[in-house]
Design a protein around this motif. Structure first.
Motif, PDB file in Angstrom:
ATOM      1  N   THR A 152      34.976 -26.322   1.639  1.00 25.85           N
ATOM      2  CA  THR A 152      35.473 -26.642   3.039  1.00 25.85           C
ATOM      3  C   THR A 152      36.154 -27.672   3.387  1.00 25.85           C
ATOM      4  O   THR A 152      37.393 -28.062   3.793  1.00 25.85           O
ATOM      5  CB  THR A 152      34.193 -26.821   4.053  1.00 25.85           C
ATOM      6  OG1 THR A 152      33.347 -25.632   4.177  1.00 25.85           O
ATOM      7  CG2 THR A 152      34.680 -27.306   5.349  1.00 25.85           C
ATOM      8  N   ARG A 153      35.910 -29.065   2.712  1.00 25.61           N
ATOM      9  CA  ARG A 153      36.664 -30.135   2.756  1.00 25.61           C
ATOM     10  C   ARG A 153      38.113 -30.098   2.185  1.00 25.61           C
ATOM     11  O   ARG A 153      39.048 -30.464   2.617  1.00 25.61           O
ATOM     12  CB  ARG A 153      35.953 -31.395   2.339  1.00 25.61           C
ATOM     13  CG  ARG A 153      34.847 -31.774   3.313  1.00 25.61           C
ATOM     14  CD  ARG A 153      34.075 -33.156   2.553  1.00 25.61           C
ATOM     15  NE  ARG A 153      32.909 -33.247   3.245  1.00 25.61           N
ATOM     16  CZ  ARG A 153      31.757 -34.316   3.114  1.00 25.61           C
ATOM     17  NH1 ARG A 153      32.256 -35.103   2.033  1.00 25.61           N
ATOM     18  NH2 ARG A 153      30.888 -34.428   3.539  1.00 25.61           N
ATOM     19  N   GLY A 154      38.072 -29.829   0.806  1.00 23.46           N
ATOM     20  CA  GLY A 154      39.202 -29.459   0.224  1.00 23.46           C
ATOM     21  C   GLY A 154      40.057 -28.335   0.683  1.00 23.46           C
ATOM     22  O   GLY A 154      41.528 -28.852   0.562  1.00 23.46           O
ATOM     23  N   ALA A 155      39.687 -27.342   1.153  1.00 19.30           N
ATOM     24  CA  ALA A 155      40.672 -26.302   1.734  1.00 19.30           C
ATOM     25  C   ALA A 155      41.190 -26.468   3.095  1.00 19.30           C
ATOM     26  O   ALA A 155      42.361 -26.593   3.340  1.00 19.30           O
ATOM     27  CB  ALA A 155      39.952 -25.044   1.866  1.00 19.30           C
ATOM     28  N   ALA A 156      40.387 -27.580   3.920  1.00 20.23           N
ATOM     29  CA  ALA A 156      40.600 -27.818   5.102  1.00 20.23           C
ATOM     30  C   ALA A 156      42.121 -28.736   5.197  1.00 20.23           C
ATOM     31  O   ALA A 156      43.053 -28.614   5.835  1.00 20.23           O
ATOM     32  CB  ALA A 156      39.453 -28.789   5.874  1.00 20.23           C
ATOM     33  N   TYR A 157      41.565 -29.763   3.872  1.00 21.97           N
ATOM     34  CA  TYR A 157      42.839 -30.771   3.902  1.00 21.97           C
ATOM     35  C   TYR A 157      44.327 -29.982   3.551  1.00 21.97           C
ATOM     36  O   TYR A 157      45.225 -30.509   4.130  1.00 21.97           O
ATOM     37  CB  TYR A 157      42.287 -31.765   2.802  1.00 21.97           C
ATOM     38  CG  TYR A 157      43.616 -32.873   2.550  1.00 21.97           C
ATOM     39  CD1 TYR A 157      43.491 -33.710   3.494  1.00 21.97           C
ATOM     40  CD2 TYR A 157      44.279 -32.689   1.389  1.00 21.97           C
ATOM     41  CE1 TYR A 157      44.594 -34.830   2.992  1.00 21.97           C
ATOM     42  CE2 TYR A 157      45.302 -33.789   1.040  1.00 21.97           C
ATOM     43  CZ  TYR A 157      45.485 -34.684   2.002  1.00 21.97           C
ATOM     44  OH  TYR A 157      46.288 -35.725   1.835  1.00 21.97           O
ATOM     45  N   GLU A 158      44.273 -29.053   2.415  1.00 28.78           N
ATOM     46  CA  GLU A 158      45.321 -28.362   1.885  1.00 28.78           C
ATOM     47  C   GLU A 158      45.913 -27.343   3.086  1.00 28.78           C
ATOM     48  O   GLU A 158      47.053 -27.020   3.002  1.00 28.78           O
ATOM     49  CB  GLU A 158      44.934 -27.741   0.646  1.00 28.78           C
ATOM     50  CG  GLU A 158      44.688 -28.816  -0.472  1.00 28.78           C
ATOM     51  CD  GLU A 158      45.094 -28.229  -1.635  1.00 28.78           C
ATOM     52  OE1 GLU A 158      45.918 -27.475  -1.974  1.00 28.78           O
ATOM     53  OE2 GLU A 158      44.147 -28.586  -2.731  1.00 28.78           O
TER      54      GLU A 158
ATOM     55  N   ARG B  48      42.155 -23.663   9.814  1.00 30.23           N
ATOM     56  CA  ARG B  48      41.035 -24.716   9.953  1.00 30.23           C
ATOM     57  C   ARG B  48      40.029 -24.196   9.220  1.00 30.23           C
ATOM     58  O   ARG B  48      39.592 -22.794   8.983  1.00 30.23           O
ATOM     59  CB  ARG B  48      40.638 -24.871  11.327  1.00 30.23           C
ATOM     60  CG  ARG B  48      41.812 -25.222  12.352  1.00 30.23           C
ATOM     61  CD  ARG B  48      41.206 -25.579  13.798  1.00 30.23           C
ATOM     62  NE  ARG B  48      40.905 -24.190  14.240  1.00 30.23           N
ATOM     63  CZ  ARG B  48      39.556 -24.105  14.682  1.00 30.23           C
ATOM     64  NH1 ARG B  48      38.700 -24.710  14.157  1.00 30.23           N
ATOM     65  NH2 ARG B  48      39.539 -22.690  15.229  1.00 30.23           N
ATOM     66  N   VAL B  49      39.112 -24.863   8.490  1.00 29.56           N
ATOM     67  CA  VAL B  49      38.025 -24.427   7.534  1.00 29.56           C
ATOM     68  C   VAL B  49      36.913 -25.534   7.842  1.00 29.56           C
ATOM     69  O   VAL B  49      36.939 -26.695   8.045  1.00 29.56           O
ATOM     70  CB  VAL B  49      38.603 -24.977   5.995  1.00 29.56           C
ATOM     71  CG1 VAL B  49      37.456 -24.168   5.245  1.00 29.56           C
ATOM     72  CG2 VAL B  49      39.805 -24.225   5.803  1.00 29.56           C
ATOM     73  N   ASN B  50      35.991 -25.002   8.370  1.00 25.91           N
ATOM     74  CA  ASN B  50      34.632 -25.708   8.835  1.00 25.91           C
ATOM     75  C   ASN B  50      33.405 -25.135   8.147  1.00 25.91           C
ATOM     76  O   ASN B  50      33.249 -23.966   7.703  1.00 25.91           O
ATOM     77  CB  ASN B  50      34.512 -25.825  10.378  1.00 25.91           C
ATOM     78  CG  ASN B  50      35.607 -26.676  10.950  1.00 25.91           C
ATOM     79  OD1 ASN B  50      35.666 -28.036  10.860  1.00 25.91           O
ATOM     80  ND2 ASN B  50      36.554 -26.137  11.565  1.00 25.91           N
ATOM     81  N   THR B  51      32.387 -25.845   8.324  1.00 25.18           N
ATOM     82  CA  THR B  51      31.136 -25.694   7.768  1.00 25.18           C
ATOM     83  C   THR B  51      29.986 -25.296   8.939  1.00 25.18           C
ATOM     84  O   THR B  51      29.916 -26.143   9.821  1.00 25.18           O
ATOM     85  CB  THR B  51      30.497 -26.591   6.543  1.00 25.18           C
ATOM     86  OG1 THR B  51      31.404 -26.236   5.838  1.00 25.18           O
ATOM     87  CG2 THR B  51      29.501 -25.899   6.227  1.00 25.18           C
ATOM     88  N   ILE B  52      29.188 -24.440   8.905  1.00 28.57           N
ATOM     89  CA  ILE B  52      27.682 -24.347   9.579  1.00 28.57           C
ATOM     90  C   ILE B  52      26.727 -24.601   8.534  1.00 28.57           C
ATOM     91  O   ILE B  52      26.673 -23.828   7.526  1.00 28.57           O
ATOM     92  CB  ILE B  52      27.625 -23.035  10.268  1.00 28.57           C
ATOM     93  CG1 ILE B  52      28.490 -22.970  11.239  1.00 28.57           C
ATOM     94  CG2 ILE B  52      26.185 -23.163  10.910  1.00 28.57           C
ATOM     95  CD1 ILE B  52      28.576 -21.645  11.959  1.00 28.57           C
TER      96      ILE B  52
ATOM     97  N   GLY C 292      34.977 -30.093   9.230  1.00 28.01           N
ATOM     98  CA  GLY C 292      33.650 -30.637   9.619  1.00 28.01           C
ATOM     99  C   GLY C 292      32.366 -29.649   9.337  1.00 28.01           C
ATOM    100  O   GLY C 292      32.669 -28.600   8.729  1.00 28.01           O
ATOM    101  N   ASP C 293      31.196 -30.144   9.812  1.00 28.13           N
ATOM    102  CA  ASP C 293      30.181 -29.453   9.438  1.00 28.13           C
ATOM    103  C   ASP C 293      29.158 -29.570  10.699  1.00 28.13           C
ATOM    104  O   ASP C 293      28.765 -30.629  11.317  1.00 28.13           O
ATOM    105  CB  ASP C 293      29.492 -30.106   8.409  1.00 28.13           C
ATOM    106  CG  ASP C 293      27.950 -29.451   7.750  1.00 28.13           C
ATOM    107  OD1 ASP C 293      27.811 -28.349   8.248  1.00 28.13           O
ATOM    108  OD2 ASP C 293      27.460 -30.056   7.110  1.00 28.13           O
ATOM    109  N   ILE C 294      28.707 -28.281  11.201  1.00 33.29           N
ATOM    110  CA  ILE C 294      27.713 -28.308  12.424  1.00 33.29           C
ATOM    111  C   ILE C 294      26.412 -27.932  11.748  1.00 33.29           C
ATOM    112  O   ILE C 294      26.221 -26.806  11.234  1.00 33.29           O
ATOM    113  CB  ILE C 294      28.073 -27.133  13.222  1.00 33.29           C
ATOM    114  CG1 ILE C 294      29.617 -27.551  13.867  1.00 33.29           C
ATOM    115  CG2 ILE C 294      27.098 -27.058  14.507  1.00 33.29           C
ATOM    116  CD1 ILE C 294      29.943 -26.549  14.752  1.00 33.29           C
ATOM    117  N   VAL C 295      25.464 -28.882  11.693  1.00 32.67           N
ATOM    118  CA  VAL C 295      24.141 -28.611  11.304  1.00 32.67           C
ATOM    119  C   VAL C 295      23.452 -27.900  12.336  1.00 32.67           C
ATOM    120  O   VAL C 295      23.066 -28.498  13.314  1.00 32.67           O
ATOM    121  CB  VAL C 295      23.626 -29.855  10.918  1.00 32.67           C
ATOM    122  CG1 VAL C 295      21.945 -29.784  10.230  1.00 32.67           C
ATOM    123  CG2 VAL C 295      24.230 -30.500   9.700  1.00 32.67           C
TER     124      VAL C 295
END
Length: 253
Positions: free
Chosen positions: A168-174, A181-185, A242-245
């Motif tokens: 998520t973080r690597g793809a979001a940056y690139e 946009r790339v985020n996580t749940i 980001g990450d939504i828990v």
């Protein structure tokens, strides 16, 4: 209602459990949905019919994420069915509860292939099509609190989910310059068809694990749907990496 009108989404593992909950929420908000199922054609047909009741297009593909050709085939089929896909939910996953010292190379490879390799290259195929079209999009990776919180007999699964969270973080940056946009749940303990053997056949263990949840119960597939709709919609336009828990408070204790 209508927060996702005009959107077209791919949801992997969308015939049951969390994926079905997300696909249903998307359809209610006006999103066309193309989803995958591993082999349960009956559940896939039933899910597609349910989604269409909301006035959207819904199609599915029986697909094994362990197949190296799966990412390209899925994006080709989904694009033919619905047009340019602008929302991707990487939900499909596999899990075997096995003590660390007993995990075989074959079990490890299966879990890592389905849970990490498949979403890695599916996201790549998704983003490449959006970049070529000059269109924005949203990727939602369904990870787990197991990515950061150790649980017994799940070391290979935990590694795969930790990798997905880092993807998520690597793809979001690139992909940010492309408007993708790339985020996580990250769900906590959730009752689904995939883990039915735990909560149905071994309720004592399930009850013991549930005691660590401040809100007092395991999650249900629908509990994640609101977060997914938010991340797919314009409401989260300035959110990436980001990450939504969603875990009933488990990560807080």
């Amino acid at each position: 209602m209508g927060r996702l009108s005009g959107r077209r989404a791919v949801v992997t593992g969308g015939a049951n459990g969390v994926g079905r909950g997300i696909a249903t929420a998307f359809a209610r908000e006006g999103c066309d949905v193309f989803f995958t199922a591993l082999s349960d054609a009956s559940a896939a047909r039933e899910t597609a019919a349910e989604l269409r009741e909301h006035g959207v297009r819904a199609e599915y593909l029986l697909l094994d994420g362990a197949d190296p050709a799966a990412p390209g085939r899925l994006m080709d089929e989904a694009t033919r069915a619905l047009g340019l896909i602008d929302v991707l939910v990487n939900n499909a996953a596999t899990l075997t509860r096995t003590a660390y010292l007993d995990i075989t190379p074959e079990q490890y490879d299966q879990v890592m292939t389905v849970n990490l390799r498949f979403p890695f290259f599916l996201t790549q195929a998704f983003a490449a099509r959006l970049r070529a079209a000059g269109a924005p999009g949203s990727v939602i990776n369904i990870s787990s609190i197991s990515a950061t919180k150790a649980v017994s007999a799940m070391a290979h699964y935990q590694c795969s989910k930790a990798g997905l969270s880092m993807l998520t973080r690597g793809a979001a940056y690139e992909l940010a310059p492309d408007g993708i946009r790339v985020n996580t749940i990250s769900p906590g303990l959730t009752a689904t068809k995939a883990n039915a053997a735990q909560w149905r056949d071994d309720p004592g263990v399930w009850h013991e694990r549930s005691k660590d949840i401040p809100l007092g119960r395991p999650g249900r597939p629908g509990d994640l749907a609101g977060a997914a709709v938010f991340l797919a919609s314009a409401e989260s336009a300035w959110m990436t990496g980001g990450d939504i828990v969603v875990d009933g408070g488990s990560a807080a204790v």
